[in-house]
Design an enzyme around this catalytic site. Structure first.
Site, short mmCIF file in Angstrom:
data_model
loop_
_atom_site.label_atom_id
_atom_site.label_comp_id
_atom_site.label_asym_id
_atom_site.label_seq_id
_atom_site.Cartn_x
_atom_site.Cartn_y
_atom_site.Cartn_z
N GLY A 93 14.67 8.28 -6.85
CA GLY A 93 14.10 7.57 -5.71
C GLY A 93 14.13 6.06 -5.89
CB THR A 143 0.45 6.91 -0.82
OG1 THR A 143 0.88 6.33 0.43
CG2 THR A 143 -0.21 8.24 -0.50
CD GLU A 162 1.07 6.88 5.52
OE1 GLU A 162 0.37 7.62 6.25
OE2 GLU A 162 1.74 5.93 5.95
CE1 TYR A 180 3.98 11.14 0.16
CE2 TYR A 180 2.92 9.54 1.61
CZ TYR A 180 3.54 9.84 0.42
OH TYR A 180 3.73 8.85 -0.52
CE LYS A 230 2.50 10.54 -3.26
NZ LYS A 230 2.84 10.23 -4.67
CG HIS A 278 6.35 0.16 -2.55
ND1 HIS A 278 5.26 0.96 -2.26
CD2 HIS A 278 7.08 0.86 -3.46
CE1 HIS A 278 5.32 2.08 -2.96
NE2 HIS A 278 6.44 2.04 -3.68
NE ARG A 314 10.89 2.98 1.48
CZ ARG A 314 9.92 3.79 1.10
NH1 ARG A 314 10.15 4.77 0.26
NH2 ARG A 314 8.68 3.63 1.53
#
Length: 329
Positions: free
Chosen positions: A13, A127, A129, A155, A159, A185, A190
């Site tokens: 990633g 995160t 999120e 998600y 997390k 970020h 990406r």
């Protein structure tokens, strides 16, 4: 054998690549977890990072994780592996839960069973999120380490489980586990499925006459966007600190997708981006987060962390990278 050995999940990633470069530059021996014997990303990984020792393992398979820990004998473990696309998590919530959530439990147990709970420091990638756009503690201010969580996607929920199970293992077993609550970020590594890279890649192709427009979802959400290279430096700093803790990494400012579009198109000399952007409901989430703003003051104060790449420079960097990539034969 190097004194410092880093085991990194999610090595293919964006953050995995930046982190591998960083710790390698500091003299670490680097081990990267790769899922599956015929992983399509293996060849590209080996070409770009020939110094990485690849270990085949799976966050859903605890036995393979125990073997990975015993093989790598890590001094530091960075868990970056996850199903990390918010939109995809709505389409496949169970896989997201198994990898992004339960996968962390599997890795923590593997560390403990392998006897490395006191030998290896552990970083868990949390995160923004998890906050979900609601803040009952600090109205009008950025989210910090004490803000309440209210995830609004599978998600974010997965997390949050990962975040709490990491903290639980820290408190229950005395493991050195730090969590990084990272806000958005981005960067040249990406994936194209993420809106920022989708935009910059499309801008490059539109500029070169290879594409007419880009199709997006909502344009009004605001995010706290920073550069991935700055943020992985923060991850490393967390594991060099004397005590394990939780840290927010953010820029302390927000920008809308419209602002990102404006800067990206301006980079190639297009003043009005609107004719080149179409919207489609298929790219709109069932539950959207209006705004995510972070407060990085603790990381700045305790770790000495500071972002170096500002928003304008981030967008410019990504567009210029994609222009070069699209031109390359």
């Amino acid at each position: 054998m190097s004194e410092n050995r880093a085991l990194i999940t999610g090595i293919t990633g964006q953050d995995g690549g930046h982190l591998a470069e960083l710790v390698h530059s500091k003299g670490y021996e680097v081990f990267g977890l790769l899922r599956g014997q015929r992983n399509a990303r293996r060849e590209a990984l080996e070409d770009e990072f020939p110094f990485i020792n690849i270990i085949e393992a799976d966050l859903t398979d605890q036995t393979s994780l125990i073997e990975a820990v015993l093989t790598s004998q890590p001094t530091e473990i960075y868990n970056l592996g996850a199903v990390s696309h918010v939109g995809y998590s709505f389409r496949n919530p169970q896989l997201t839960a198994d990898i992004t959530g339960k996968g962390v439990l599997n890795l923590l147990e593997a560390v403990r069973v392998a006897g490395y709970q006191e030998k290896a420091r552990f970083y868990q990638a949390s995160t923004s999120e998890m906050f979900g756009g609601l803040d009952y503690n600090r109205p009008g201010a950025g989210y910090n380490e004490e803000s309440l969580f209210h995830p609004r996607s599978p998600y974010g929920v997965a997390k949050l489980y990962a975040h709490w199970i990491a903290r639980n293992y820290r408190e229950s077993y005395g493991m050195f586990i730090s969590t990084g609550i990272l806000f958005n970020h981005e960067g040249e590594r990406r994936g194209l499925e993420f809106v920022t890279r989708k935009i910059t890649n499309a801008v490059a192709r539109i500029h070169l006459g290879m594409q007419e427009y880009v199709v997006l979802g909502d344009l009004w959400p605001k995010r706290d966007w920073g550069y991935a290279g700055d943020y992985v430096r923060g991850m490393w700093q967390m594991l060099q600190h004397d005590e394990p803790d939780d840290f927010v990494l953010a820029t302390g400012e927000t920008h809308s997708i419209e602002e990102f579009l404006e800067l990206a198109f301006a980079e190639v000399g297009i003043a009005d981006w609107r004719p080149y952007v179409h919207q489609d409901k298929q790219f709109m989430r069932p539950a959207e987060v209006d705004i995510l703003l972070g407060d990085p003051s603790k990381a700045e104060r305790v770790l000495g962390w500071k972002r170096e790449v500002d928003f304008r420079s981030l967008v410019s960097r990504m567009v210029q990278h994609d222009l070069a990539s699209v031109r390359r034969p």
